[in-house]
Design an enzyme around this catalytic site. Structure first.
Site, PDB file in Angstrom:
ATOM      1  N   CYS A  22     -15.171   5.153   2.785  1.00 46.25           N
ATOM      2  CA  CYS A  22     -14.535   5.921   3.964  1.00 46.25           C
ATOM      3  C   CYS A  22     -13.913   7.238   3.694  1.00 46.25           C
ATOM      4  CB  CYS A  22     -13.650   5.138   4.599  1.00 46.25           C
ATOM      5  SG  CYS A  22     -12.763   5.836   6.204  1.00 46.25           S
ATOM      6  N   ARG A  37     -15.816   8.396  12.995  1.00 45.22           N
ATOM      7  CA  ARG A  37     -14.530   7.927  13.681  1.00 45.22           C
ATOM      8  C   ARG A  37     -13.863   8.943  14.267  1.00 45.22           C
ATOM      9  NH1 ARG A  37     -12.240   5.027   9.756  1.00 45.22           N
ATOM     10  NH2 ARG A  37     -13.504   3.290  10.021  1.00 45.22           N
ATOM     11  N   CYS A  54       1.015  16.800   0.473  1.00 47.99           N
ATOM     12  CA  CYS A  54       0.033  17.292   1.681  1.00 47.99           C
ATOM     13  C   CYS A  54       0.802  17.885   2.780  1.00 47.99           C
ATOM     14  CB  CYS A  54      -0.563  16.115   1.939  1.00 47.99           C
ATOM     15  SG  CYS A  54      -1.530  15.060   0.769  1.00 47.99           S
ATOM     16  N   CYS A 110       6.086   9.668  -0.435  1.00 46.37           N
ATOM     17  CA  CYS A 110       5.016  10.093  -1.399  1.00 46.37           C
ATOM     18  C   CYS A 110       5.080  11.202  -2.137  1.00 46.37           C
ATOM     19  CB  CYS A 110       3.604   9.960  -0.737  1.00 46.37           C
ATOM     20  SG  CYS A 110       2.216  10.431  -1.488  1.00 46.37           S
TER      21      CYS A 110
END
Length: 350
Positions: free
Chosen positions: A193, A271, A62, A58
């Protein structure tokens, strides 16, 4: 579960959320548990399975991610999985009791040439009777509409942290880019989400900002994953925090974050996501008491280890919990159940 009585607010102030974090721990848990029981069954936890359908390479930087091309984590880049392989994974997840099958691709954003295969995957998993969720990076309005037409139930795109701390974690896209994708998803009629990661060296004020961002969206996310950072060697945050035990988020502070998210977003599924494999059973039990009612099960979350089906079944037996089978509250009261992104249906939601 009682009749839904909790006021759903999208006008939370940071001061109000900070005041929740500052409550005595037992008082905060009591309030969160009360809100949870007004909106959810206290003995049910949703089981989800996450599969990496395209790993590594990717271009985003991050700081927590082993799949970034900027990281020296040893994760090799792969091509998008074959449709049949993905459907086999979904079938295995369903057999293990999962209600939702989540699929992640390590992209900044999908290319238009990838969309036909992605659409075929969504349709195939839905035909099995499972909920579908995808996380593919940023989406254009057109891509979001294609996913909606395919019947995608959920799209995951985390805000990661509070807006002030964000640039210390990621520099290749900004906070507004995240919110734009969430807006594209919502306008297409797909359930949202969105959550984040705690324990990245941020302060409590940053965690306040993280919850505030989600709780003040025009509609709360249907699912809110709360991850504890798993420090991966070779990633900027992993290398920075691996040898700094004090940087790891305290278990009580993690539970506080779950509890505040539950109070601020009463009907969302909260979650427990990454980092659960290193939590004690007692910490997880406190999270369930504080309002967490969804977990990722299985042995792996993308490239990170996870507790595993057998371990989860044993924990559920000890705590008297059972896998959720019915509809999530937000969808039962007017959300999208996949493939509902027609202009007529969307007009009813806005």
């Amino acid at each position: 579960m009682t009749t839904q009585e909790t006021e759903i607010r999208t006008d939370w102030t940071r001061e109000e959320i900070a005041a929740l974090f500052d409550l005595p721990f037992t008082e905060l848990l009591f309030r969160a548990a009360s809100v949870h029981r007004e909106n959810h069954r206290a003995d049910e936890v949703q089981l989800c399975t996450l599969l990496s359908i395209k790993t590594g390479g990717c271009p985003e930087d991050c700081g927590y991610c082993s799949q970034s091309a900027h990281a020296d984590s040893g994760v090799e880049a792969t091509k998008l999985m074959d449709v049949r392989q993905v459907l086999q994974g979904a079938a295995q997840a369903k057999d293990a009791g999962s209600q939702r099958f989540c699929m992640g691709a390590a992209w900044r954003n999908p290319k238009d040439r990838d969309m036909p295969k992605i659409v075929e995957i969504v349709k195939g998993v839905r035909e099995m009777g499972m909920e579908t969720c995808m996380t593919l990076g940023m989406l254009t309005p057109s891509q979001a509409e294609q996913l909606a037409e395919a019947g995608l139930d959920y799209y995951n795109h985390n805000v990661d942290t509070g807006p002030e701390y964000y640039e210390r974690v990621i520099t290749t896209r900004n906070y507004e880019d995240r919110l734009t994708t969430l807006d594209n998803v919502r306008k297409a009629g797909i359930n949202v989400c969105s959550g984040g990661i705690v324990g990245m060296g941020e302060t409590r004020a940053d965690r306040v900002g993280f919850v505030h961002t989600l709780a003040t969206l025009e509609r709360h996310p249907e699912s809110v994953p709360v991850n504890a950072l798993v420090p991966v060697k070779g990633t900027p945050l992993g290398d920075m925090l691996a040898d700094t035990p004090m940087a790891k988020i305290d278990d009580i502070e993690f539970v506080r974050t779950v509890a505040v998210a539950r109070i601020a977003m009463p009907m969302s599924m909260v979650r427990l996501s990454a980092g659960r494999e290193s939590m004690s059973d007692a910490t997880q039990a406190l999270c369930f008491m504080a309002g967490a009612n969804s977990i990722f099960t299985g042995d792996k979350l993308l490239t990170a280890p996870n507790a595993g089906d057998d371990s989860d079944a044993a924990l559920f037996a000890r705590l008297g919990l059972k896998p959720m089978e019915g509809e999530e509250p937000m969808r039962a009261v007017g959300g999208c159940s996949g493939g509902c992104a027609t202009k007529e249906a969307q007009a009813e939601l806005t």
